[in-house]
Design an enzyme around this catalytic site. Structure first.
Site, mmCIF file in Angstrom:
data_model
loop_
_atom_site.group_PDB
_atom_site.id
_atom_site.type_symbol
_atom_site.label_atom_id
_atom_site.label_comp_id
_atom_site.label_asym_id
_atom_site.label_seq_id
_atom_site.Cartn_x
_atom_site.Cartn_y
_atom_site.Cartn_z
ATOM 1 N N LEU A 88 -51.456 29.321 -68.893
ATOM 2 C CA LEU A 88 -51.588 30.760 -69.098
ATOM 3 C C LEU A 88 -53.023 31.027 -69.531
ATOM 4 O O LEU A 88 -53.512 30.393 -70.472
ATOM 5 C CB LEU A 88 -50.612 31.236 -70.169
ATOM 6 N N PRO A 150 -56.781 32.368 -77.993
ATOM 7 C CA PRO A 150 -55.458 31.726 -78.039
ATOM 8 C C PRO A 150 -55.314 30.614 -77.011
ATOM 9 O O PRO A 150 -54.620 29.613 -77.256
ATOM 10 C CB PRO A 150 -54.490 32.881 -77.767
ATOM 11 N N TYR A 151 -55.976 30.761 -75.879
ATOM 12 C CA TYR A 151 -55.967 29.725 -74.843
ATOM 13 C C TYR A 151 -56.619 28.452 -75.358
ATOM 14 O O TYR A 151 -56.074 27.353 -75.213
ATOM 15 C CB TYR A 151 -56.722 30.268 -73.627
ATOM 16 N N VAL A 152 -57.773 28.605 -75.991
ATOM 17 C CA VAL A 152 -58.486 27.445 -76.538
ATOM 18 C C VAL A 152 -57.668 26.788 -77.649
ATOM 19 O O VAL A 152 -57.588 25.561 -77.737
ATOM 20 C CB VAL A 152 -59.872 27.860 -77.038
ATOM 21 N N LYS A 155 -54.822 24.819 -75.849
ATOM 22 C CA LYS A 155 -55.299 23.700 -75.038
ATOM 23 C C LYS A 155 -55.968 22.626 -75.902
ATOM 24 O O LYS A 155 -55.886 21.425 -75.585
ATOM 25 C CB LYS A 155 -56.261 24.200 -73.971
#
Length: 253
Positions: A88, A150-152, A155
Site C-alpha cells: 500500500l 506511514p509507508y516507511v 516497510k
C-alpha cells in the site's frame, strides 16, 4: 531445466505490478504458482494467461494472509517459496496521517507478511524441508520522502522482521531475504502519480529522462532477481536486504 522446477511458489499481492511479474517469471522457471489479489477479474485474467492458481484474498485481514498459505498447501501439498509483494503506497506525512491510514499501512505492508511468513515457515519446518522467502520492501525504508511516513514506518518494520526471521530459522534451512526496490514502472505507480501528484500522460517519459539509467526500474528485471533469490542458485544467502535501485544510498553530490 528451470530455476524453480518442482517448487510450489506463493506470491502474495501477485495480481498486478511487481507481483504479477514475479508470477510470470516463476511459471516460466518451472514452478507451480499460486498468487493472491483482491480483484477477481484481474486475478482470473492473469491465471488464464499463466496457468497459475489465483486465490482471491484481502491481505489486510490477518486470517486471510495466513490462509493464503494454508489454501496453497491444501491445493498443492506444500509451500516451498513465498513472496510478499503486496504493498500500500497511499500518501501521508507525519503531520497529516490519520490513525486509520497508519493502521492500513501496517495491515498490508507489515502484518500481512508477518502472518503469511508464520504459516509458510511453519509448513517448511513441519516437513523438515528447506524453503525460501523474499519480501518486496523499498529503498524508502532507509528514510524516504516526507509524504510516505506511514509507508516507511511499516516497510522499515518489514526490514527488521526479514532479518529476525532469517536468523531464527537459519538452522531450519529456511532462507529469508528482502529486496529494497526503487522507483518502478508499474500500473500502480501510474495511478499514484496521477492521483497524488497531478501527473500528466507524459510523467513516465519525463521521470525516465532524469534517472541515471534513463528508465525507471522494470518489473521483469526485478522479477528475474526475485526468482534467483528464491532458487537454489542463490546459495546460502539469508537475512540480506538488498538495495535494488540506480540511486546509491548514502551517495552525495
Amino acid at each position: 531445466m528451470g530455476l524453480l522446477d518442482d517448487k510450489v511458489v506463493l506470491v502474495n499481492g501477485g495480481s498486478q505490478g511487481v507481483g504479477a511479474g514475479i508470477v510470470r517469471a516463476a511459471v516460466r522457471e518451472g514452478a507451480t504458482v499460486a498468487f493472491t489479489g483482491r480483484r477477481a477479474e484481474v486475478g482470473d485474467e492473469l491465471a488464464a494467461e499463466t496457468g497459475a492458481h489465483f486465490l482471491r484474498a484481502d491481505l489486510a485481514d490477518p486470517a486471510q494472509a495466513h490462509g493464503s498459505v494454508t489454501r496453497t498447501v491444501a491445493a498443492h501439498g506444500r509451500v516451498d517459496c513465498l513472496v510478499n509483494a503486496a504493498g500500500l503506497t497511499s500518501r501521508g506525512s507525519l503531520l497529516d496521517t490519520t490513525p486509520e491510514l497508519f493502521d492500513a499501512h501496517i495491515a498490508i505492508n507489515l502484518r500481512a507478511p508477518f502472518f503469511a511468513m508464520q504459516a509458510a515457515v511453519a509448513d517448511m519446518v513441519g516437513r523438515k524441508a528447506p524453503g525460501t522467502v523474499v519480501n518486496i520492501i523499498t529503498t524508502s525504508a532507509h528514510g524516504g520522502q516526507p509524504y510516505l511516513a506511514p509507508y516507511v514506518a511499516a516497510k522499515s518494520g518489514l526490514v527488521g522482521l526479514t532479518r529476525n526471521a532469517a536468523h531464527a530459522h537459519r538452522f531450519d534451512r529456511v532462507r529469508i531475504n528482502g529486496l529494497n526496490i526503487g522507483w518502478t514502472d508499474t500500473e500502480g505507480e501510474d495511478a499514484t502519480q496521477r492521483a497524488f501528484h497531478g501527473a500528466g500522460d507524459d510523467w513516465l517519459e519525463k521521470a525516465a529522462e532524469q534517472q541515471p539509467m534513463g528508465k525507471l526500474g522494470q518489473v521483469d528485471e526485478i522479477a528475474d532477481f526475485v526468482v534467483f533469490l528464491l532458487s537454489d542458485r542463490s546459495g546460502v544467502v539469508t537475512g540480506s536486504v538488498i538495495d535494488w535501485d540506480q540511486i546509491v544510498i548514502g551517495g552525495l553530490d
